[in-house]
Design an enzyme around this catalytic site. Structure first.
Site, PDB file in Angstrom:
ATOM      1  N   LYS A 168      -5.757 -20.978 -27.402  1.00  0.00           N
ATOM      2  CA  LYS A 168      -7.016 -21.449 -26.822  1.00  0.00           C
ATOM      3  C   LYS A 168      -8.159 -20.564 -27.311  1.00  0.00           C
ATOM      4  O   LYS A 168      -8.300 -19.431 -26.878  1.00  0.00           O
ATOM      5  CB  LYS A 168      -6.964 -21.405 -25.291  1.00  0.00           C
ATOM      6  N   GLU A 241      -5.415  -7.021 -25.191  1.00  0.00           N
ATOM      7  CA  GLU A 241      -6.317  -6.185 -26.012  1.00  0.00           C
ATOM      8  C   GLU A 241      -7.704  -6.383 -25.438  1.00  0.00           C
ATOM      9  O   GLU A 241      -8.299  -7.455 -25.598  1.00  0.00           O
ATOM     10  CB  GLU A 241      -6.282  -6.630 -27.471  1.00  0.00           C
ATOM     11  N   CYS A 275     -14.546  -4.972 -30.998  1.00  0.00           N
ATOM     12  CA  CYS A 275     -13.957  -4.165 -29.918  1.00  0.00           C
ATOM     13  C   CYS A 275     -13.941  -2.693 -30.308  1.00  0.00           C
ATOM     14  O   CYS A 275     -14.135  -1.827 -29.474  1.00  0.00           O
ATOM     15  CB  CYS A 275     -12.565  -4.670 -29.583  1.00  0.00           C
ATOM     16  N   GLU A 371     -19.929  -1.074 -22.022  1.00  0.00           N
ATOM     17  CA  GLU A 371     -19.724  -1.639 -23.359  1.00  0.00           C
ATOM     18  C   GLU A 371     -20.836  -2.644 -23.660  1.00  0.00           C
ATOM     19  O   GLU A 371     -20.924  -3.681 -23.014  1.00  0.00           O
ATOM     20  CB  GLU A 371     -18.366  -2.348 -23.424  1.00  0.00           C
TER      21      GLU A 371
END
Ligand code: NAD
Length: 468
Positions: A168, A241, A275, A371
């Protein structure tokens, strides 16, 4: 009729609605894709379940050969896929071609791997072997920053281990993944790879479904928490992750222009939506002003535009929600410190923000602690090594980090004290399919890439035979 359909049980299907996909460089729709509801998701899971018994006993050499074919298809169609990727994701064409090359290399490496069984005892009394068995149906849930590469981070280990898959993509980047579905359909038996598209509502259905054995997820830590909760009922295996807030520690003995270039590239690759990007740079006070000036020079010179234009280094932010988040971070950074270079690109369509260097900020400011996942790099001053290590470690994240110094031995000692899954010395964001990638703390659970990543898609089974 939509431009791109869902892939379910070896067929392209229309789905139960239409999603218009926006080009972030123009803010206008450029393609339509079929929308899956729980009905199509259930059909995809059922197809993967039906395909599993035959696929799981298909000889490993055959599974490897089919994965190699997928790598060939990526190589042969790289140009076409990359153009599509730039239009939906925003990254410059050269970076989109880079994503295709990474994807191909990743698939080729995994096509050489196999789950490793291990004989513990084989004598007159016993035969004892540890076997690595496939799990069943895997749900691969993807983010919007590297749609094709991360799709293959799920496809390759899942299939080599003998599992089948429902993928997905993220709601804002389904196009390239569905286009890539054509190769999956042509290469693999029906039902082995299924691809859906949604508007952000199907995740809980997939992660709680009793016929899904494992979830391979790449995305935010907040969503990772929700997936753990939803998967708890059926005790699914998880590889998560998640987010990161990578610190880079830059000592006072570095070559400033050379290090500035490395930091710049590692902070602004894919418009900072990586990331493992450098997300906060701790710079020794002796070189702080010089480093800030060098980074600002690079930021001022960067070519920011539609990624389809030649020579563009940085494209738009991928989607409107992330653009709004970045605007908020910019406002916060402006009051917490000084914007040395960059900022919003005014008076044009598209989610454009110039690479932004923020100086005179400190730990505790949002732009340092959170972040940002976008093109803003905060520079924080330090003078003491123990203190800066503690500050780098003072985070719920622990994905990547780096240390820059001419004294490689000392830098490596510092690296050893940093709590993160990867710590680079004199570089940042050097990853490869043979290198395990893991997150400490709330940056994830499990490992991706490498043989360790493959094992995540297997179940240990002990066969213990008494011979007498
Ligand atoms: P996100 O968590 O919002 O979405 C990721 C995917 O999860 C999408 O497909 C989304 O539809 C789906 N999803 C949303 N809610 C869900 C739910 N309740 N259950 C199951 N699935 C659900 O993340 P994003 O905004 O697409 O990506 C940005 C984040 O991803 C950043 O934090 C970044 O650091 C992280 N990321 C991590 C890695 C890594 O390897 N560690 C790589 C890329 C991105």
């Amino acid at each position: 009729m939509v431009d791109y359909k869902l892939l379910i049980d070896g067929e392209f299907v229309e789905g139960s609605g239409v999603i218009e996909v926006i080009n972030p460089a123009t803010e206008k729709p450029f393609a339509t894709v079929a929308k899956a509801t729980e009905k199509e998701a259930a059909a995809a899971i059922a197809a993967a379940k039906k395909a599993f018994p035959a696929w799981s006993v298909t000889p490993i050499t055959e599974r490897q050969a089919l994965l190699s074919k997928l790598a060939d298809a990526v190589a042969e169609n790289a140009d076409k896929l990359a153009r599509l990727l730039t239009r939906e994701q925003g990254k410059p064409l050269a970076e989109a071609m880079g994503e295709m090359a990474w994807t191909e290399g990743y698939l080729r490496h995994f096509a050489t791997l196999a789950p490793q069984n291990r004989i513990i005892q084989d004598d007159d009394d016993f035969f004892i072997e540890v076997r690595r068995k496939p799990l069943g149906v895997v749900a691969g849930i993807l983010p919007w920053n590297f749609p094709i590469l991360v799709a293959c981070w799920k496809i390759a280990p899942a299939l080599i281990a003998g599992n089948t898959l429902v993928l997905k993509p993220a709601p804002t980047t389904p196009v390239t993944t569905l286009a890539f579905g054509e190769f999956c359909r042509d290469i693999f038996p029906a039902g082995v790879v299924n691809i859906l598209a949604d508007e952000n509502e199907l995740g809980p259905f997939l992660t709680s479904h009793r016929d899904v054995a494992k979830v391979g997820f790449t995305g935010s830590t907040a969503t990772g928490r929700r997936i753990m909760e939803s998967a708890a009922n059926t005790l699914k295996r998880l590889t998560l992750e998640l987010g990161g807030n990578d610190a880079s520690i830059i000592m006072d003995d570095v070559d400033v222009p050379d290090t500035a270039k490395k930091i710049f590239d590692a902070a602004f690759l894919n418009c900072g939506q990586v990331c493992l990007a450098v997300k906060r740079a701790y710079v020794h006070e002796e070189i702080y002003d010089e480093m800030c000036a060098e980074l600002s020079k690079l930021a001022d010179a960067a070519v920011v535009d539609d990624g389809l234009q030649q020579g563009v280094q940085i494209g738009p932010i991928q989607n409107a929600a992330q653009y709004a988040k970045i605007q908020k971070f910019l406002d916060g950074a402006r009051s917490a410190g000084t914007i040395a270079a960059g900022g919003i690109v005014e008076d044009r369509d598209g989610f454009f923000v110039r690479p932004t260097i923020v100086r005179d900020v400190k730990d505790g400011d949002d732009i340092v602690d959170q972040e940002q996942f976008g093109p803003i790099l905060p520079l924080i001053k330090f003078s003491d090594v123990d203190d800066v290590i503690a500050r780098a470690n003072n985070s719920e994240y622990g994905l990547g980090a780096s240390v820059f110094s001419r004294d490689v031995e000392k830098a490596t000692q510092i690296a050893d004290r940093i709590e993160s899954g990867t710590v680079w010395v004199n570089q940042h964001v050097n990853i490869g399919p043979h290198l395990p990638m893991a997150g400490f703390k709330q940056s994830g659970i499990g490992v991706e890439q490498s043989i360790e990543g493959l094992e995540e898609y297997t179940q240990v089974q002990l066969i213990n035979v008494a011979k007498s």
